[in-house]
Design a protein around this motif. Structure first.
Motif, PDB file in Angstrom:
ATOM      1  N   SER A  75       0.836  -1.198   0.000  1.00 13.59           N
ATOM      2  CA  SER A  75       0.000   0.000   0.000  1.00 13.59           C
ATOM      3  C   SER A  75       0.874   1.251   0.000  1.00 13.59           C
ATOM      4  N   GLY A  77       1.772   4.925  -1.956  1.00 17.65           N
ATOM      5  CA  GLY A  77       1.253   5.900  -2.894  1.00 17.65           C
ATOM      6  C   GLY A  77       2.182   6.117  -4.070  1.00 17.65           C
ATOM      7  N   ASN A  78       3.492   5.976  -3.837  1.00 18.57           N
ATOM      8  CA  ASN A  78       4.483   6.172  -4.893  1.00 18.57           C
ATOM      9  C   ASN A  78       5.774   5.459  -4.506  1.00 18.57           C
ATOM     10  N   THR A 154       5.911  12.223   3.953  1.00 19.43           N
ATOM     11  CA  THR A 154       4.734  11.359   3.899  1.00 19.43           C
ATOM     12  C   THR A 154       3.665  11.689   4.941  1.00 19.43           C
TER      13      THR A 154
END
Length: 275
Positions: A75, A77-78, A154
């Protein structure tokens, strides 16, 4: 009654031995801490440059062309989020190993303070663990700076999760312990460079810091999973992003066993030092 008295006496003796060992460990560590505390800022910043370069080059540069899920799992995001736990593992490894090795080498080969340490009436295991703890503190100082960078990028507060910090502590202990052993065995600073070039640098790239080892073919996967940094990287990544049900719990005992084995090895080396 005599048996009970003997049993209590034996327990008291063991307790006394443990307390003496603990006091010796803290004594050895305190000697290094007196030097470390005046260079906290320098130590915290010294290992931050390489992770920042990797974050900028791979996370923000190359990472912009890598889609989450294309070659990485979980999981995230990038790609930047994927490599940040690896950068924490990398910085803690580099400074825990390098700082400990050069500290012992400097005392042995240049200032000759190491001879005084060997004359101190403490157990060899206390000498190793005391020096190792100083390396752990070095690693935590630097990786703490990387964690701060990760929080800024983050906003993920799981970088401060107790499980994340436990793995970080174990990773520092493993490589600080290895640094003690290398510092005790090398005969020149050039030899330290060889260990760094043939062990630390390759492990920096192969220790699952930049990729998911589960995607590798069989023989390469075996090689990667022989490296202790791999277990730190995948464990830190899971602690930061994945639910506990998916956490690789085997990484904790593996790192702990390696740290204990290195401590016993280091204690044996200390007991045979003739410097």
């Amino acid at each position: 009654m005599i048996y009970q008295r003997s049993l209590f006496s034996h327990k008291d003796f063991k307790t006394s031995q443990f307390q003496t060992l603990l006091a010796d460990i803290l004594t050895v560590f305190w000697g290094d801490w007196l030097e470390l505390r005046v260079r906290i800022t320098q130590i915290a910043a010294s290992g931050l440059i390489s992770p920042l370069i990797y974050i900028l080059a791979f996370g923000l540069g190359l990472g912009s062309s890598i889609r989450p899920g294309a070659g990485i799992s979980g999981s995230y995001g990038n790609y930047l989020e994927f490599i940040l736990p690896g950068m924490v593992a990398l910085s803690s490894m580099t400074i825990s190993f390098g700082g400990t090795t050069f500290s012992i080498c400097g005392d042995r080969l240049f200032t000759k303070n190491f001879e005084e340490l060997l004359l101190v009436p403490v157990h060899p295991l206390a000498l190793h663990i005391g020096k190792m703890l100083a390396g752990v503190v070095r690693g935590l100082m630097t990786s703490g700076s990387v964690i701060l960078v990760a929080l800024l990028f983050t906003g993920n507060w799981r970088f401060l999760h107790p499980l994340f910090l436990l793995l970080l502590l174990l990773n520092c202990a493993v490589f600080a312990g290895l640094g003690v052993i290398v510092g005790l065995t090398v005969r020149s600073l050039e030899a330290v460079g060889l260990y760094n070039n043939f062990i630390i640098i390759p492990m920096s790239f192969l220790g699952a810091t930049f990729f998911d080892p589960g995607t590798l073919p069989g023989i390469l996967k075996v090689v990667v999973y022989l490296l202790p940094l791999t277990y730190a990287s995948i464990g830190l990544r899971a602690a930061a992003y994945l639910p506990l049900s998916q956490f690789p719990w085997y990484s904790v005992p593996i790192l702990l066993v390696i740290a204990i084995a290195l401590s016993l090895w280091g204690a044996n080396l200390f007991s045979r030092q003739q410097d």
